[in-house]
Design a protein around this motif. Structure first.
Motif, PDB file in Angstrom:
ATOM      1  N   TYR A  24       0.828  -1.202   0.000  1.00 42.33           N
ATOM      2  CA  TYR A  24       0.000   0.000   0.000  1.00 42.33           C
ATOM      3  C   TYR A  24       0.868   1.260   0.000  1.00 42.33           C
ATOM      4  O   TYR A  24       0.492   2.273  -0.611  1.00 42.33           O
ATOM      5  CB  TYR A  24      -0.932  -0.017   1.212  1.00 42.33           C
ATOM      6  N   ALA A  72       1.919   1.818  -3.482  1.00 41.17           N
ATOM      7  CA  ALA A  72       0.810   2.332  -4.285  1.00 41.17           C
ATOM      8  C   ALA A  72       0.594   3.823  -4.037  1.00 41.17           C
ATOM      9  O   ALA A  72       0.321   4.592  -4.967  1.00 41.17           O
ATOM     10  CB  ALA A  72      -0.462   1.545  -3.968  1.00 41.17           C
ATOM     11  N   ARG A  73       0.727   4.249  -2.776  1.00 42.05           N
ATOM     12  CA  ARG A  73       0.572   5.676  -2.476  1.00 42.05           C
ATOM     13  C   ARG A  73       1.686   6.496  -3.112  1.00 42.05           C
ATOM     14  O   ARG A  73       1.459   7.599  -3.611  1.00 42.05           O
ATOM     15  CB  ARG A  73       0.555   5.880  -0.955  1.00 42.05           C
ATOM     16  N   ALA A  92      -1.535   6.032  -6.812  1.00 50.61           N
ATOM     17  CA  ALA A  92      -2.736   5.254  -7.120  1.00 50.61           C
ATOM     18  C   ALA A  92      -3.897   5.702  -6.239  1.00 50.61           C
ATOM     19  O   ALA A  92      -3.717   5.983  -5.046  1.00 50.61           O
ATOM     20  CB  ALA A  92      -2.466   3.762  -6.914  1.00 50.61           C
ATOM     21  N   ARG A 129      -8.282   2.162  -7.229  1.00 49.07           N
ATOM     22  CA  ARG A 129      -7.294   1.416  -7.999  1.00 49.07           C
ATOM     23  C   ARG A 129      -6.445   0.530  -7.089  1.00 49.07           C
ATOM     24  O   ARG A 129      -6.117  -0.603  -7.442  1.00 49.07           O
ATOM     25  CB  ARG A 129      -6.396   2.384  -8.776  1.00 49.07           C
ATOM     26  N   THR A 130      -6.112   1.029  -5.900  1.00 51.96           N
ATOM     27  CA  THR A 130      -5.360   0.227  -4.935  1.00 51.96           C
ATOM     28  C   THR A 130      -6.159  -0.996  -4.513  1.00 51.96           C
ATOM     29  O   THR A 130      -5.628  -2.105  -4.410  1.00 51.96           O
ATOM     30  CB  THR A 130      -5.008   1.076  -3.702  1.00 51.96           C
ATOM     31  N   LYS A 160      -6.328  -3.448  -7.628  1.00 51.31           N
ATOM     32  CA  LYS A 160      -5.074  -4.040  -8.088  1.00 51.31           C
ATOM     33  C   LYS A 160      -4.306  -4.785  -6.989  1.00 51.31           C
ATOM     34  O   LYS A 160      -3.495  -5.661  -7.295  1.00 51.31           O
ATOM     35  CB  LYS A 160      -4.170  -2.946  -8.676  1.00 51.31           C
ATOM     36  N   ILE A 161      -4.555  -4.437  -5.738  1.00 51.13           N
ATOM     37  CA  ILE A 161      -3.806  -5.062  -4.646  1.00 51.13           C
ATOM     38  C   ILE A 161      -4.715  -5.890  -3.738  1.00 51.13           C
ATOM     39  O   ILE A 161      -4.514  -7.093  -3.566  1.00 51.13           O
ATOM     40  CB  ILE A 161      -3.058  -3.991  -3.822  1.00 51.13           C
ATOM     41  N   THR A 162      -5.711  -5.212  -3.152  1.00 51.19           N
ATOM     42  CA  THR A 162      -6.540  -5.884  -2.149  1.00 51.19           C
ATOM     43  C   THR A 162      -7.349  -7.024  -2.753  1.00 51.19           C
ATOM     44  O   THR A 162      -7.348  -8.152  -2.223  1.00 51.19           O
ATOM     45  CB  THR A 162      -7.482  -4.870  -1.491  1.00 51.19           C
TER      46      THR A 162
END
Length: 335
Positions: free
Chosen positions: A230, A233-234, A238, A242-243, A246-248
């Motif tokens: 995360y 991403a920050r 992002a 989008r986070t 694409k991640i969670t």
């Protein structure tokens, strides 16, 4: 100097007392090591067989028999009639209405439960430890309420004469109520008379009681995701959506897979809440497959064979839906 005569000719060290010289697998308590996990599973398999498999086999047998009041009282033996019970229920329009209600209700409820539960789980992950614990304890009270009590609570809230829902809607300004709902007076609104409004209340009831389990499960999954992802991403700029996408979402896919399968199974066979809201199997337009099975099996004159046939159809539908969903997940994981 070390006496090399103590070494084995094969180059190994001194043989220890616990080391076996033969190539056969070691034994524990007289059993081969490979068989120990299977032996430990036997008690659990016996319990599952007694509580689940045996009743399912009996239901499958009764589905092909004529079992009514004479057979229940023991005056006559059960009569084998083949697929007559299935032919009878498939020719009945109530079955197709119940099937439609079951599928539509399950799709809407599973979707709403997952969405609400996931949103609450993400929110809990953002809260501090004390506040998160407080909210978890609060929402888990709803999850712990028994299904019959859930139905009683929401039946009282939507009661036509003394329900809080009608009272609260009457507090809205007339222009706002008319704009939102097309009416301003909610006095005596019979929410539990029509099939569509019964299922509206049922969806609210089930989502209210089910989303805490989803939220806590999602929270547990979020705790296992490394915070470095995360932070990266920050740094990349992002957005929150989008986070999450694409991640969670990819990292929580196994969690969502289990939660979706469980929600499908639970929501397809909802019975207790619907029974309480309807006051029994009275409104045929509001039947789902579970209620239709109960009505056929226990409403006079009892037709246990037809009820078992409906239950067997519901079981097959659940197995097929679950198998297809799990198969798609496995394909996605392989890709």
């Amino acid at each position: 100097m070390t006496d090399t005569s103590t070494l084995t000719r094969g180059g190994g060290g001194p043989s220890s007392p616990g080391r076996r010289r033969s190539g056969r697998p070691a034994k524990a308590g007289g059993l081969p090591v490979w068989s120990i996990p299977y032996v430990l599973l036997i008690p659990g398999l016996l319990v599952i067989g007694a509580l689940l498999l045996y009743p399912m086999v009996q239901v499958a047998i009764i589905a092909f028999q004529k079992v009514g009041l004479p057979q229940i009282s023991g005056r006559k033996p059960a009569e084998w009639i083949g697929t007559e019970n299935f032919t009878r229920i498939f020719d009945n329009e109530i079955f197709w209405t119940a099937l439609r209600n079951t599928v539509v209700f399950a799709v809407l409820t599973v979707t709403l439960t997952l969405v609400v539960g996931t949103a609450v789980g993400v929110l809990l992950n953002k809260l501090g430890k004390k506040m998160s614990t407080l909210v978890i304890v609060g929402i888990m009270f709803a999850w712990a309420v028994p299904p019959v009590a859930q139905g009683v609570i929401w039946k009282w809230l939507f009661d036509a004469e003394a329900g809080i829902i009608n009272w609260a809607l009457n507090l809205l300004p007339n222009w706002l109520s008319t704009l939102l709902f097309g009416r301003s007076d909610w006095t005596g609104e019979p929410w539990l008379n029509d099939a569509w409004s019964i299922y509206l209340v049922l969806i609210i009831t089930v989502v209210w009681a089910s989303f805490p389990f989803i939220a806590v499960s999602v929270l547990a999954g979020l705790k296992g995701i490394p915070s470095e992802l995360y932070e990266a991403a920050r740094v990349d700029g992002a957005s929150a959506w989008r986070t999450f996408r694409k991640i969670t979402l990819p990292l929580l896919r196994p969690v969502f897979a289990v939660l979706t399968v469980l929600s499908i199974i639970w929501d397809f066979k909802v019975f207790s809440q619907l029974y309480v809201l309807m006051g029994g199997p009275a409104n045929r337009e509001a039947f789902n497959l579970s209620m239709y099975s109960y009505a056929e099996a226990f409403r006079p004159p009892p037709k246990m064979g037809s009820g078992a046939a409906i239950a067997l159809v519901l079981t097959v539908i659940l197995l097929v839906v679950t198998a297809v969903y799990v198969r798609q997940l496995v394909k996605q994981e392989d890709m």
